[in-house]
Design a protein around this motif. Structure first.
Motif, mmCIF file in Angstrom:
data_model
loop_
_atom_site.group_PDB
_atom_site.id
_atom_site.type_symbol
_atom_site.label_atom_id
_atom_site.label_comp_id
_atom_site.label_asym_id
_atom_site.label_seq_id
_atom_site.Cartn_x
_atom_site.Cartn_y
_atom_site.Cartn_z
ATOM 1 N N PHE A 74 18.473 45.409 55.217
ATOM 2 C CA PHE A 74 17.805 45.999 54.071
ATOM 3 C C PHE A 74 17.399 47.560 54.690
ATOM 4 C CE2 PHE A 74 17.119 41.443 53.843
ATOM 5 C CZ PHE A 74 17.538 41.052 52.506
ATOM 6 N N LYS A 75 17.023 48.359 53.680
ATOM 7 C CA LYS A 75 16.808 49.600 53.808
ATOM 8 C C LYS A 75 15.118 49.902 54.125
ATOM 9 C CE LYS A 75 20.400 51.870 51.806
ATOM 10 N NZ LYS A 75 20.910 53.120 51.122
ATOM 11 N N LYS A 76 14.413 49.030 53.543
ATOM 12 C CA LYS A 76 12.866 48.918 53.692
ATOM 13 C C LYS A 76 12.389 47.405 53.702
ATOM 14 C CE LYS A 76 12.285 52.812 50.647
ATOM 15 N NZ LYS A 76 11.566 53.513 49.409
ATOM 16 N N GLU A 77 11.140 47.473 54.262
ATOM 17 C CA GLU A 77 10.573 45.905 54.401
ATOM 18 C C GLU A 77 10.124 45.409 53.193
ATOM 19 O OE1 GLU A 77 7.504 45.134 57.440
ATOM 20 O OE2 GLU A 77 8.752 46.540 59.033
ATOM 21 N N ASP A 78 10.126 46.363 52.258
ATOM 22 C CA ASP A 78 9.587 45.786 50.757
ATOM 23 C C ASP A 78 10.664 45.185 50.011
ATOM 24 O OD1 ASP A 78 7.298 47.063 51.308
ATOM 25 O OD2 ASP A 78 7.782 48.906 50.312
ATOM 26 N N GLU A 79 11.832 45.517 50.696
ATOM 27 C CA GLU A 79 13.260 44.879 49.741
ATOM 28 C C GLU A 79 13.528 43.547 50.395
ATOM 29 O OE1 GLU A 79 16.268 47.628 50.430
ATOM 30 O OE2 GLU A 79 15.483 49.070 49.452
ATOM 31 N N ILE A 80 12.895 43.227 51.382
ATOM 32 C CA ILE A 80 12.984 41.910 51.954
ATOM 33 C C ILE A 80 12.450 40.682 51.069
ATOM 34 C CG2 ILE A 80 12.788 40.396 53.964
ATOM 35 C CD1 ILE A 80 12.684 42.903 55.623
ATOM 36 N N PRO A 81 13.067 39.644 50.704
ATOM 37 C CA PRO A 81 12.728 38.669 49.700
ATOM 38 C C PRO A 81 11.701 37.729 50.713
ATOM 39 C CG PRO A 81 14.906 38.114 50.128
ATOM 40 C CD PRO A 81 14.718 39.539 50.787
ATOM 41 N N GLU A 82 10.934 37.041 50.116
ATOM 42 C CA GLU A 82 9.807 36.163 50.816
ATOM 43 C C GLU A 82 10.563 35.257 51.737
ATOM 44 O OE1 GLU A 82 6.635 34.538 48.605
ATOM 45 O OE2 GLU A 82 6.320 36.173 47.445
ATOM 46 N N THR A 83 11.413 34.541 51.262
ATOM 47 C CA THR A 83 12.354 33.602 52.180
ATOM 48 C C THR A 83 13.839 34.091 51.888
ATOM 49 O OG1 THR A 83 12.921 32.206 50.068
ATOM 50 C CG2 THR A 83 10.800 31.478 51.402
ATOM 51 N N ILE A 84 14.103 33.754 53.512
ATOM 52 C CA ILE A 84 15.430 34.279 53.719
ATOM 53 C C ILE A 84 16.298 33.043 54.339
ATOM 54 C CG2 ILE A 84 15.182 36.698 53.681
ATOM 55 C CD1 ILE A 84 15.076 36.284 56.914
ATOM 56 N N SER A 85 17.730 32.874 54.259
ATOM 57 C CA SER A 85 18.371 31.908 54.805
ATOM 58 C C SER A 85 18.406 32.401 56.357
ATOM 59 C CB SER A 85 19.912 31.722 54.680
ATOM 60 O OG SER A 85 20.373 33.051 54.712
ATOM 61 N N PHE A 86 18.570 31.087 57.173
ATOM 62 C CA PHE A 86 18.635 31.310 58.518
ATOM 63 C C PHE A 86 19.902 31.843 58.943
ATOM 64 C CE2 PHE A 86 15.776 27.625 58.538
ATOM 65 C CZ PHE A 86 14.765 28.092 59.424
ATOM 66 N N GLU A 87 20.969 31.675 58.251
ATOM 67 C CA GLU A 87 22.419 32.595 58.575
ATOM 68 C C GLU A 87 22.166 34.019 58.394
ATOM 69 O OE1 GLU A 87 22.258 29.903 56.292
ATOM 70 O OE2 GLU A 87 23.097 28.394 57.312
ATOM 71 N N MET A 88 21.213 34.425 57.415
ATOM 72 C CA MET A 88 20.984 35.852 57.183
ATOM 73 C C MET A 88 20.288 36.280 58.396
ATOM 74 S SD MET A 88 19.058 38.027 54.250
ATOM 75 C CE MET A 88 19.927 37.357 52.870
ATOM 76 N N LEU A 89 19.218 35.700 58.971
ATOM 77 C CA LEU A 89 18.256 36.002 59.860
ATOM 78 C C LEU A 89 19.266 35.919 61.365
ATOM 79 C CD1 LEU A 89 15.541 36.643 60.816
ATOM 80 C CD2 LEU A 89 15.114 34.013 61.142
ATOM 81 N N ASP A 90 20.089 34.935 61.643
ATOM 82 C CA ASP A 90 20.873 35.041 62.587
ATOM 83 C C ASP A 90 21.683 36.360 62.672
ATOM 84 O OD1 ASP A 90 19.679 32.730 63.916
ATOM 85 O OD2 ASP A 90 21.138 31.470 62.884
ATOM 86 N N ALA A 91 22.417 36.631 61.716
ATOM 87 C CA ALA A 91 23.378 37.967 61.572
ATOM 88 C C ALA A 91 22.410 39.137 61.926
ATOM 89 C CB ALA A 91 23.837 37.668 60.255
ATOM 90 N N ALA A 92 21.416 39.074 61.075
ATOM 91 C CA ALA A 92 20.765 40.317 61.792
ATOM 92 C C ALA A 92 20.184 40.423 63.082
ATOM 93 C CB ALA A 92 19.377 40.306 60.543
ATOM 94 N N LYS A 93 19.930 39.307 63.678
ATOM 95 C CA LYS A 93 19.241 39.378 65.225
ATOM 96 C C LYS A 93 20.922 39.440 65.932
ATOM 97 C CE LYS A 93 15.475 36.030 65.022
ATOM 98 N NZ LYS A 93 15.185 34.804 65.568
ATOM 99 N N ASN A 94 21.854 38.990 65.665
ATOM 100 C CA ASN A 94 23.238 39.199 66.423
ATOM 101 C C ASN A 94 23.356 40.762 66.446
ATOM 102 O OD1 ASN A 94 23.081 36.621 67.279
ATOM 103 N ND2 ASN A 94 24.591 35.962 65.626
ATOM 104 N N ARG A 95 23.289 41.301 65.234
ATOM 105 C CA ARG A 95 23.639 42.896 64.971
ATOM 106 C C ARG A 95 22.639 43.424 65.855
ATOM 107 N NH1 ARG A 95 25.094 45.396 59.509
ATOM 108 N NH2 ARG A 95 26.583 46.809 60.174
ATOM 109 N N PHE A 96 21.281 43.028 65.725
ATOM 110 C CA PHE A 96 20.175 43.871 66.501
ATOM 111 C C PHE A 96 20.711 43.919 67.969
ATOM 112 C CE2 PHE A 96 16.270 43.859 68.531
ATOM 113 C CZ PHE A 96 15.448 45.171 68.288
ATOM 114 N N ARG A 97 20.865 42.521 68.660
ATOM 115 C CA ARG A 97 21.276 42.425 70.119
ATOM 116 C C ARG A 97 22.484 43.267 70.351
ATOM 117 N NH1 ARG A 97 21.662 36.912 69.128
ATOM 118 N NH2 ARG A 97 19.478 36.009 69.227
ATOM 119 N N VAL A 98 23.247 43.276 69.489
ATOM 120 C CA VAL A 98 24.633 44.212 69.800
ATOM 121 C C VAL A 98 24.272 45.644 69.894
ATOM 122 C CG1 VAL A 98 26.807 45.064 68.882
ATOM 123 C CG2 VAL A 98 26.376 42.664 68.834
ATOM 124 N N ARG A 99 23.376 46.054 68.828
ATOM 125 C CA ARG A 99 22.957 47.623 68.946
ATOM 126 C C ARG A 99 22.071 47.850 70.288
ATOM 127 N NH1 ARG A 99 21.610 49.381 62.720
ATOM 128 N NH2 ARG A 99 23.534 49.282 62.095
#
Length: 153
Positions: A74-99
């Motif tokens: 997401f580009k801003k924290e305001d764009e993030i929905p109130e609830t997200i799936s665990f898969e989306m969160l895991d994908a973001a964490k993995n991408r963050f780990r790689v970076r």
């Protein structure tokens, strides 16, 4: 009349062909184990209703929101929905780990280059480990001699 099976040149296809002819009641499962396709030993088929379960949602913490933004999801924290799936969160964490790992690799290489440059500058000033050690030992010997002289006086 038309054969829609893949070409028989691949090794896995030969195994499946032999399997069908020799042991028609067994088939190789996708994860490597044997299972019965007919009879009492077969795994019950999942119904479509059970495969369409509701995806569990997660309310992201402020730290997880920052990870979602830093990972580029997401580009801003305001764009993030109130609830997200665990898969989306895991994908973001993995991408963050790689970076972060790429950043650590770059910093390690940069540190190595800086150490090489400083080492070459120290050699030009004749500051080698051997000369520094000899100077330190000479200073310690001098201090010991002074201590011995002060005790004898």
């Amino acid at each position: 009349f038309f054969d829609t099976s893949p070409p028989l040149l691949f090794p896995g296809n030969h195994l499946r062909l032999c399997e069908r002819q020799v042991f028609p009641s067994f088939s190789l499962a996708r994860k490597g184990g044997l299972k019965m396709t007919r009879g009492f030993c077969s795994k019950p088929q999942e119904s479509k209703a059970s495969s369409q379960r509701a995806v569990p949602l997660h309310k992201p913490t402020p730290w997880e929101k920052k990870i979602m933004v830093w990972s580029g999801r997401f580009k801003k924290e305001d764009e993030i929905p109130e609830t997200i799936s665990f898969e989306m969160l895991d994908a973001a964490k993995n991408r963050f780990r790689v970076r972060v790992s790429y950043l650590m690799i770059a910093l390690t290489i940069l540190g190595c280059v800086i150490m090489v440059i400083q080492g070459k500058q120290a050699v030009k000033r004749h500051e080698t480990l051997t000369s520094l050690n000899l100077e330190r030992k000479a200073l310690l010997r001098k201090q010991e001699e002074e201590a011995i002289k002060s005790k004898t006086d």
